[in-house]
Scaffold this motif. Structure first.
Motif, PDB file in Angstrom:
ATOM      1  N   LEU A 103       0.836  -1.195   0.000  1.00 13.80           N
ATOM      2  CA  LEU A 103       0.000   0.000   0.000  1.00 13.80           C
ATOM      3  C   LEU A 103       0.874   1.249   0.000  1.00 13.80           C
ATOM      4  N   ILE A 107       0.766   4.335  -2.523  1.00 13.92           N
ATOM      5  CA  ILE A 107       0.593   5.712  -2.065  1.00 13.92           C
ATOM      6  C   ILE A 107       1.704   6.606  -2.614  1.00 13.92           C
ATOM      7  N   MET A 116       3.008   7.638 -11.113  1.00 12.65           N
ATOM      8  CA  MET A 116       1.636   7.138 -11.259  1.00 12.65           C
ATOM      9  C   MET A 116       1.406   6.686 -12.688  1.00 12.65           C
ATOM     10  N   LEU A 124      -1.888  -3.900  -9.532  1.00 13.63           N
ATOM     11  CA  LEU A 124      -3.239  -4.462  -9.650  1.00 13.63           C
ATOM     12  C   LEU A 124      -3.481  -4.976 -11.052  1.00 13.63           C
TER      13      LEU A 124
ATOM     14  N   LEU B  65     -10.013   1.401  -4.345  1.00 13.48           N
ATOM     15  CA  LEU B  65      -8.588   1.274  -4.630  1.00 13.48           C
ATOM     16  C   LEU B  65      -8.356   0.719  -6.024  1.00 13.48           C
ATOM     17  N   VAL B  66      -9.159  -0.270  -6.379  1.00 13.11           N
ATOM     18  CA  VAL B  66      -9.019  -0.874  -7.702  1.00 13.11           C
ATOM     19  C   VAL B  66      -9.247   0.179  -8.770  1.00 13.11           C
ATOM     20  N   CYS B  68      -8.917   3.328  -8.551  1.00 14.57           N
ATOM     21  CA  CYS B  68      -7.795   4.273  -8.500  1.00 14.57           C
ATOM     22  C   CYS B  68      -6.618   3.802  -9.328  1.00 14.57           C
ATOM     23  N   VAL B  69      -6.173   2.600  -9.058  1.00 15.99           N
ATOM     24  CA  VAL B  69      -4.998   2.088  -9.753  1.00 15.99           C
ATOM     25  C   VAL B  69      -5.315   1.793 -11.217  1.00 15.99           C
ATOM     26  N   HIS B  70      -6.529   1.316 -11.446  1.00 13.72           N
ATOM     27  CA  HIS B  70      -6.911   0.947 -12.804  1.00 13.72           C
ATOM     28  C   HIS B  70      -6.878   2.147 -13.758  1.00 13.72           C
ATOM     29  N   LEU B  82      -6.636   5.870   0.753  1.00 12.76           N
ATOM     30  CA  LEU B  82      -5.423   5.058   0.806  1.00 12.76           C
ATOM     31  C   LEU B  82      -4.696   5.278   2.124  1.00 12.76           C
TER      32      LEU B  82
END
Lengths: 124, 124
Positions: A103, A107, A116, A124, B65-66, B68-70, B82
């Motif tokens: 995590l 972050i 990013m 993921l 979260l998924v 976000c990362v996706h 987060l």
DNA sequence: CTAAAACCTGACGTTGGCGTCAAGGGCAAG
DNA sequence: CTTGCCCTTGACGCCAACGTCAGGTTTTAG
């Protein structure tokens, strides 16, 4: 102490304390009218029960540990259970630490637009 | 990969994967006949989902979260979530560590009859 | 003395992460 | 072709740790 006091001091509901008694985790003196009465140590005991619940133990497992410490006698089965639960918790700590570290990486990426973009789909 | 392969590789049931899809945690390509088809990365993704569940996150939190990362985009709300989850996990690790240490003390007492007798009611 | 607050038992409700049938469709091997 | 395994959706089942409501008693505050 009466049930409400103990509950407030331990940060749980009276219902939870009755449930613990039902499960054999907590005992109480009964007043003539049927009301429960607890000693000072009940608060610590409830906090300990909560900690064990938080560590993923079931009521039945906790009952075993409580009986063990209460009687002052540890059978081999109890010792084995203690060791097993300890290992379970230790594993859980390691897993959680790993998850936390991942995590942290996410972050860090989220706080840095360049990383990013670069890490699209990284975790993921 | 078909659903059974992914499930076996990730150590979960096909039912769990369908549930994840239902919750918006996992997507799949559908074959003409309706059968799900996954890429290789699905296995890692499922393992990650499992880790987050084990850390006490709800499906809804994980969905955030998924997403976000996706998308590769982190909003302020996502960053806040987060950080909040990270802190929760960190607290949980500290609590578990404390619980484990108390268990260790009990185990030490149980392995030593003298201390066992002496510590009657010590922790509980 | 009375009214509010706290307590009692008993019983049903809730929530999440799946397990588990039920009833049917599809596809490779022999 | 057919046998058998894997897949589909839909729906109900489960379990633990309480929450909550009902209906009644007790204790305490004013």
């Amino acid at each position: 102490m009466r049930i409400g006091e103990v509950a407030a001091a331990a940060g749980v509901s009276p219902r939870a304390l009755r449930y613990y008694e039902e499960q054999g985790l907590l005992t109480s003196q009964r007043h003539a009218s049927g009301q429960r009465h607890y000693g000072q140590d009940a608060v610590q005991r409830v906090r300990w029960i909560q900690a064990l619940y938080a560590a993923g133990l079931s009521s039945k497992s906790i009952t075993g540990l409580v009986g063990c410490v209460h009687t002052g006698v540890a059978t081999d089965a109890m010792r084995a259970q203690l060791a097993a639960e300890r290992e379970r918790i230790d594993t859980q700590i390691r897993d959680l630490t790993h998850t936390r570290d991942r995590l942290d990486a996410i972050i860090a990426a989220a706080d840095d637009p360049d990383r990013m973009r670069a890490s699209s789909g990284c975790e993921l």
